[in-house]
Scaffold this motif. Structure first.
Motif, PDB file in Angstrom:
ATOM      1  N   LEU A   1      10.506  13.602  12.429  1.00 33.62           N
ATOM      2  CA  LEU A   1      10.338  12.512  11.472  1.00 33.62           C
ATOM      3  C   LEU A   1      11.260  12.735  10.290  1.00 33.62           C
ATOM      4  N   GLU A   2      11.699  11.647   9.717  1.00 33.64           N
ATOM      5  CA  GLU A   2      12.449  11.703   8.473  1.00 33.64           C
ATOM      6  C   GLU A   2      11.694  10.911   7.433  1.00 33.64           C
ATOM      7  N   CYS A   3      11.876  11.286   6.183  1.00 33.25           N
ATOM      8  CA  CYS A   3      11.174  10.641   5.079  1.00 33.25           C
ATOM      9  C   CYS A   3      12.197  10.188   4.050  1.00 33.25           C
ATOM     10  N   ASN A   4      11.886   9.075   3.427  1.00 31.12           N
ATOM     11  CA  ASN A   4      12.723   8.554   2.360  1.00 31.12           C
ATOM     12  C   ASN A   4      11.801   7.854   1.369  1.00 31.12           C
ATOM     13  N   VAL A   5      12.226   7.809   0.117  1.00 27.45           N
ATOM     14  CA  VAL A   5      11.453   7.132  -0.914  1.00 27.45           C
ATOM     15  C   VAL A   5      12.250   5.929  -1.380  1.00 27.45           C
ATOM     16  N   ALA A   6      11.578   4.779  -1.418  1.00 25.76           N
ATOM     17  CA  ALA A   6      12.228   3.535  -1.807  1.00 25.76           C
ATOM     18  C   ALA A   6      11.524   2.965  -3.042  1.00 25.76           C
ATOM     19  N   THR A   7      12.278   2.239  -3.839  1.00 30.46           N
ATOM     20  CA  THR A   7      11.728   1.545  -4.998  1.00 30.46           C
ATOM     21  C   THR A   7      11.596   0.069  -4.655  1.00 30.46           C
ATOM     22  N   ILE A   8      10.378  -0.432  -4.736  1.00 33.25           N
ATOM     23  CA  ILE A   8      10.107  -1.830  -4.398  1.00 33.25           C
ATOM     24  C   ILE A   8      10.720  -2.732  -5.464  1.00 33.25           C
ATOM     25  N   GLN A   9      11.487  -3.720  -5.047  1.00 30.71           N
ATOM     26  CA  GLN A   9      12.084  -4.689  -5.962  1.00 30.71           C
ATOM     27  C   GLN A   9      11.219  -5.944  -6.072  1.00 30.71           C
ATOM     28  N   TYR A  10      10.838  -6.492  -4.931  1.00 27.06           N
ATOM     29  CA  TYR A  10      10.003  -7.691  -4.915  1.00 27.06           C
ATOM     30  C   TYR A  10       9.210  -7.717  -3.621  1.00 27.06           C
ATOM     31  N   VAL A  11       8.123  -8.473  -3.623  1.00 24.12           N
ATOM     32  CA  VAL A  11       7.267  -8.602  -2.448  1.00 24.12           C
ATOM     33  C   VAL A  11       6.838 -10.056  -2.313  1.00 24.12           C
ATOM     34  N   THR A  12       6.931 -10.589  -1.099  1.00 20.17           N
ATOM     35  CA  THR A  12       6.402 -11.906  -0.773  1.00 20.17           C
ATOM     36  C   THR A  12       5.220 -11.680   0.159  1.00 20.17           C
ATOM     37  N   VAL A  13       4.030 -11.689  -0.425  1.00 18.43           N
ATOM     38  CA  VAL A  13       2.819 -11.346   0.324  1.00 18.43           C
ATOM     39  C   VAL A  13       2.581 -12.311   1.478  1.00 18.43           C
ATOM     40  N   GLU A  14       2.830 -13.605   1.260  1.00 23.59           N
ATOM     41  CA  GLU A  14       2.574 -14.606   2.285  1.00 23.59           C
ATOM     42  C   GLU A  14       3.400 -14.383   3.545  1.00 23.59           C
ATOM     43  N   LYS A  15       4.573 -13.806   3.389  1.00 20.79           N
ATOM     44  CA  LYS A  15       5.450 -13.549   4.535  1.00 20.79           C
ATOM     45  C   LYS A  15       5.397 -12.096   4.986  1.00 20.79           C
ATOM     46  N   ALA A  16       4.673 -11.250   4.256  1.00 26.46           N
ATOM     47  CA  ALA A  16       4.588  -9.821   4.541  1.00 26.46           C
ATOM     48  C   ALA A  16       5.983  -9.201   4.583  1.00 26.46           C
ATOM     49  N   GLU A  17       6.745  -9.485   3.557  1.00 29.34           N
ATOM     50  CA  GLU A  17       8.098  -8.943   3.460  1.00 29.34           C
ATOM     51  C   GLU A  17       8.450  -8.732   1.999  1.00 29.34           C
ATOM     52  N   GLY A  18       9.548  -8.081   1.790  1.00 28.08           N
ATOM     53  CA  GLY A  18      10.004  -7.835   0.435  1.00 28.08           C
ATOM     54  C   GLY A  18      11.382  -7.207   0.449  1.00 28.08           C
ATOM     55  N   GLY A  19      11.771  -6.685  -0.701  1.00 24.83           N
ATOM     56  CA  GLY A  19      13.055  -6.007  -0.818  1.00 24.83           C
ATOM     57  C   GLY A  19      12.864  -4.713  -1.587  1.00 24.83           C
ATOM     58  N   TRP A  20      13.657  -3.727  -1.266  1.00 20.75           N
ATOM     59  CA  TRP A  20      13.576  -2.451  -1.950  1.00 20.75           C
ATOM     60  C   TRP A  20      14.959  -1.846  -2.095  1.00 20.75           C
ATOM     61  N   ILE A  21      15.044  -0.839  -2.922  1.00 20.78           N
ATOM     62  CA  ILE A  21      16.275  -0.070  -3.063  1.00 20.78           C
ATOM     63  C   ILE A  21      16.018   1.271  -2.406  1.00 20.78           C
ATOM     64  N   ILE A  22      16.801   1.535  -1.367  1.00 25.00           N
ATOM     65  CA  ILE A  22      16.673   2.784  -0.619  1.00 25.00           C
ATOM     66  C   ILE A  22      18.072   3.351  -0.436  1.00 25.00           C
ATOM     67  N   ASP A  23      18.252   4.589  -0.800  1.00 29.64           N
ATOM     68  CA  ASP A  23      19.571   5.249  -0.761  1.00 29.64           C
ATOM     69  C   ASP A  23      20.616   4.464  -1.544  1.00 29.64           C
ATOM     70  N   GLY A  24      20.214   3.889  -2.670  1.00 26.32           N
ATOM     71  CA  GLY A  24      21.147   3.171  -3.527  1.00 26.32           C
ATOM     72  C   GLY A  24      21.522   1.776  -3.060  1.00 26.32           C
ATOM     73  N   ARG A  25      20.950   1.304  -1.966  1.00 27.74           N
ATOM     74  CA  ARG A  25      21.263  -0.037  -1.447  1.00 27.74           C
ATOM     75  C   ARG A  25      20.005  -0.888  -1.469  1.00 27.74           C
ATOM     76  N   GLU A  26      20.186  -2.157  -1.771  1.00 25.48           N
ATOM     77  CA  GLU A  26      19.056  -3.074  -1.703  1.00 25.48           C
ATOM     78  C   GLU A  26      18.965  -3.601  -0.282  1.00 25.48           C
ATOM     79  N   GLU A  27      17.774  -3.465   0.307  1.00 21.18           N
ATOM     80  CA  GLU A  27      17.547  -3.883   1.688  1.00 21.18           C
ATOM     81  C   GLU A  27      16.213  -4.608   1.789  1.00 21.18           C
ATOM     82  N   PRO A  28      16.085  -5.474   2.775  1.00 23.32           N
ATOM     83  CA  PRO A  28      14.782  -6.110   2.996  1.00 23.32           C
ATOM     84  C   PRO A  28      13.887  -5.197   3.837  1.00 23.32           C
TER      85      PRO A  28
END
Length: 182
Positions: free
Chosen positions: A114-141
Motif C-alpha cells: 500500500l502507498e499513502c498520500n495526504v491531500a488537501t480538500i479544495q471543494y466538495v459537491t456532496v450531491e455528486k459525491a465528488e470534489g477536488g483536492w491538491i495532492i502532490d502539488g497538483r489539483e485533481e478531482p
C-alpha cells in the motif's frame, strides 16, 4: 508526498475498519444461488403433505381431489416463496457487513503493498459525491460514490488516501490513524 504503508499501519486499518472509507462491493458475494437452499421450502412442504397423508388416510380416501389440489397449491406457494427467501438472505448479509463496518471485505481487499498520500480538500459537491483536492502539488478531482463508512469531507482540511492494486481508501483523521497524516 507519497510513501509506503508499514505493516503496523496496515494492521491499524484492519483493526479499525470504521475509520476507512472504501468501496467493498467487489468483495461481496451477492445473490448466492444454492440448490440446497432452493429446495428447503418445497422439501418441508412436501414432507408435511406426505405426513398428513400417512396420518389421515381416511381423508385421502374420502376427498382425493381436495388432497391433491391442496398439495399442489402448497408446493407452488412454497416454490413461489423462494425469491422472497433469497431477498431476505441477501439483505441479512448486507446488514451484517454494515454492522461490522465491512471489516471482512476490507481484509479481503486490502493489498499487502500500500502507498499513502495526504491531500488537501479544495471543494466538495456532496450531491455528486465528488470534489477536488491538491495532492502532490497538483489539483485533481476525486470521487467517493459507492464508498462505505462515510465521513464528511470539509474544504481546507487534509485527508489521507491509501491505495494499492485495484484498491483505494480514504482514512478518517483520528488519534488511531494520525500516523497516516504525518
Amino acid at each position: 508526498m507519497k510513501r509506503k504503508v508499514t505493516p503496523e499501519e496496515r494492521q491499524i486499518l484492519l483493526n479499525n475498519p470504521e475509520l476507512v472509507m472504501f468501496e467493498p462491493y467487489s468483495a461481496m458475494k451477492v445473490h448466492r444461488a444454492s440448490l440446497g437452499k432452493a429446495l428447503i421450502m418445497p422439501f418441508i412442504t412436501g414432507a408435511l403433505f406426505f405426513a398428513w397423508g400417512f396420518l389421515c388416510p381416511d381423508f385421502i380416501n374420502e376427498h382425493p381431489t381436495l388432497f391433491a389440489a391442496t398439495g399442489c397449491i402448497a408446493l407452488v406457494l412454497a416454490s413461489g416463496f423462494l425469491p422472497i427467501l433469497y431477498f431476505i438472505m441477501d439483505d441479512r448479509d448486507f446488514k451484517k457487513a454494515r454492522e461490522e463496518h465491512y471489516a471482512k471485505q476490507l481484509k479481503m481487499l486490502l493489498p499487502k503493498d500500500l502507498e499513502c498520500n495526504v491531500a488537501t480538500i479544495q471543494y466538495v459537491t456532496v450531491e455528486k459525491a465528488e470534489g477536488g483536492w491538491i495532492i502532490d502539488g497538483r489539483e485533481e478531482p476525486f470521487v467517493y460514490s459507492g464508498c462505505v463508512n462515510y465521513f464528511k469531507f470539509e474544504p481546507q482540511t487534509e485527508v489521507a488516501v491509501v491505495y494499492g492494486e485495484k484498491f483505494y481508501a480514504y482514512i478518517r483523521r483520528d488519534p488511531k490513524t494520525e500516523c497516516f497524516y504525518n
